[in-house]
Design a protein around this motif. Structure first.
Motif, PDB file in Angstrom:
ATOM      1  N   UNK A  15       5.326  -1.124  -5.833  1.00 18.10           N
ATOM      2  CA  UNK A  15       4.767  -2.354  -6.386  1.00 18.10           C
ATOM      3  C   UNK A  15       5.042  -2.426  -7.882  1.00 18.10           C
ATOM      4  N   UNK A  16       4.803  -1.328  -8.573  1.00 20.20           N
ATOM      5  CA  UNK A  16       5.058  -1.268 -10.022  1.00 20.20           C
ATOM      6  C   UNK A  16       6.529  -1.585 -10.327  1.00 20.20           C
ATOM      7  N   UNK A  17       7.432  -0.957  -9.609  1.00 20.25           N
ATOM      8  CA  UNK A  17       8.867  -1.160  -9.837  1.00 20.25           C
ATOM      9  C   UNK A  17       9.263  -2.607  -9.564  1.00 20.25           C
ATOM     10  N   UNK A  18       8.812  -3.159  -8.444  1.00 18.74           N
ATOM     11  CA  UNK A  18       9.177  -4.533  -8.083  1.00 18.74           C
ATOM     12  C   UNK A  18       8.620  -5.538  -9.088  1.00 18.74           C
ATOM     13  N   UNK A  19       7.361  -5.368  -9.485  1.00 17.50           N
ATOM     14  CA  UNK A  19       6.754  -6.292 -10.449  1.00 17.50           C
ATOM     15  C   UNK A  19       7.460  -6.199 -11.795  1.00 17.50           C
ATOM     16  N   UNK A  20       7.674  -4.978 -12.273  1.00 13.13           N
ATOM     17  CA  UNK A  20       8.298  -4.800 -13.578  1.00 13.13           C
ATOM     18  C   UNK A  20       9.737  -5.282 -13.617  1.00 13.13           C
ATOM     19  N   UNK A  21      10.398  -5.292 -12.467  1.00 15.50           N
ATOM     20  CA  UNK A  21      11.776  -5.790 -12.423  1.00 15.50           C
ATOM     21  C   UNK A  21      11.812  -7.318 -12.336  1.00 15.50           C
ATOM     22  N   UNK A  22      10.653  -7.939 -12.102  1.00 10.45           N
ATOM     23  CA  UNK A  22      10.591  -9.390 -12.011  1.00 10.45           C
ATOM     24  C   UNK A  22      11.089  -9.943 -10.693  1.00 10.45           C
ATOM     25  N   UNK A  23      11.113  -9.108  -9.658  1.00  6.55           N
ATOM     26  CA  UNK A  23      11.640  -9.516  -8.366  1.00  6.55           C
ATOM     27  C   UNK A  23      10.501  -9.991  -7.460  1.00  6.55           C
ATOM     28  N   UNK A  24      10.244 -11.297  -7.472  1.00  6.98           N
ATOM     29  CA  UNK A  24       9.127 -11.859  -6.706  1.00  6.98           C
ATOM     30  C   UNK A  24       9.230 -11.548  -5.222  1.00  6.98           C
ATOM     31  N   UNK A  25      10.398 -11.735  -4.638  1.00  3.71           N
ATOM     32  CA  UNK A  25      10.548 -11.491  -3.200  1.00  3.71           C
ATOM     33  C   UNK A  25      10.272 -10.034  -2.846  1.00  3.71           C
ATOM     34  N   UNK A  26      10.700  -9.116  -3.708  1.00  7.59           N
ATOM     35  CA  UNK A  26      10.461  -7.697  -3.448  1.00  7.59           C
ATOM     36  C   UNK A  26       8.971  -7.372  -3.532  1.00  7.59           C
ATOM     37  N   UNK A  27       8.265  -7.979  -4.491  1.00  7.15           N
ATOM     38  CA  UNK A  27       6.817  -7.780  -4.582  1.00  7.15           C
ATOM     39  C   UNK A  27       6.149  -8.325  -3.323  1.00  7.15           C
ATOM     40  N   UNK A  28       6.489  -9.560  -2.968  1.00  6.62           N
ATOM     41  CA  UNK A  28       5.843 -10.198  -1.813  1.00  6.62           C
ATOM     42  C   UNK A  28       6.140  -9.466  -0.515  1.00  6.62           C
ATOM     43  N   UNK A  29       7.281  -8.817  -0.430  1.00  8.01           N
ATOM     44  CA  UNK A  29       7.632  -8.064   0.772  1.00  8.01           C
ATOM     45  C   UNK A  29       6.744  -6.831   0.948  1.00  8.01           C
ATOM     46  N   UNK A  30       6.051  -6.435  -0.116  1.00  8.17           N
ATOM     47  CA  UNK A  30       5.140  -5.298  -0.030  1.00  8.17           C
ATOM     48  C   UNK A  30       3.759  -5.714   0.492  1.00  8.17           C
ATOM     49  N   UNK A  31       3.559  -7.022   0.689  1.00 10.82           N
ATOM     50  CA  UNK A  31       2.294  -7.542   1.198  1.00 10.82           C
ATOM     51  C   UNK A  31       2.370  -7.722   2.712  1.00 10.82           C
ATOM     52  N   UNK A  32       1.322  -7.328   3.395  1.00  8.66           N
ATOM     53  CA  UNK A  32       1.211  -7.564   4.836  1.00  8.66           C
ATOM     54  C   UNK A  32       0.981  -9.056   5.077  1.00  8.66           C
TER      55      UNK A  32
END
Length: 125
Positions: A15-32
């Motif tokens: 989550x930290x890596x995806x958020x810090x990279x600014x990748x919205x889709x990658x962050x959202x993919x971590x959500x159930x």
């Protein structure tokens, strides 16, 4: 998900890596599916509101730093807790820093990957 999360302890750094990279889709993919988050202002968001809140964090150039995680898992559910610090630029242009201790719940998907189901960045506060 760029790298499948097969251990719930991998979720906070992913989550930290995806958020810090600014990748919205990658962050959202971590959500159930149906994930819910209590925001730092106390509002509860899910669905499109969760997407918008996450996009707003990315637009504010959010930078998240997680401390060590504590994980208690049983079957397909896990409780995750870690200290965090986030810096973000607010809409008025000021850089703000917030800290807290999470109390998050993750769920294992049928495909064996773990995703966040309940995100509570303020824990019991």
């Amino acid at each position: 998900m760029s790298v499948p999360v097969t251990d719930p302890a991998q979720l906070p750094p992913a989550f930290e890596k995806a958020l810090n990279s600014g990748n919205l889709d990658e962050v959202l993919d971590l959500f159930a599916p149906g994930a819910v988050m209590r925001t730092v202002t106390g509002e509860t968001v899910t669905g499109q509101a969760l997407r918008d809140y996450t996009a707003g964090s990315i637009a504010g150039n959010a930078h998240l730093s997680n401390g060590p995680s504590r994980v208690v898992a049983g079957g397909d559910i896990a409780l995750l807790s870690e200290e965090w610090t986030m810096e973000i630029t607010t809409p008025d242009g000021h850089r703000r820093k917030a800290t807290g201790t999470t109390a998050n719940v993750a769920r294992r998907s049928p495909d064996g990957t773990w995703r966040m189901a309940v995100l509570n960045p303020l824990g019991t506060a």
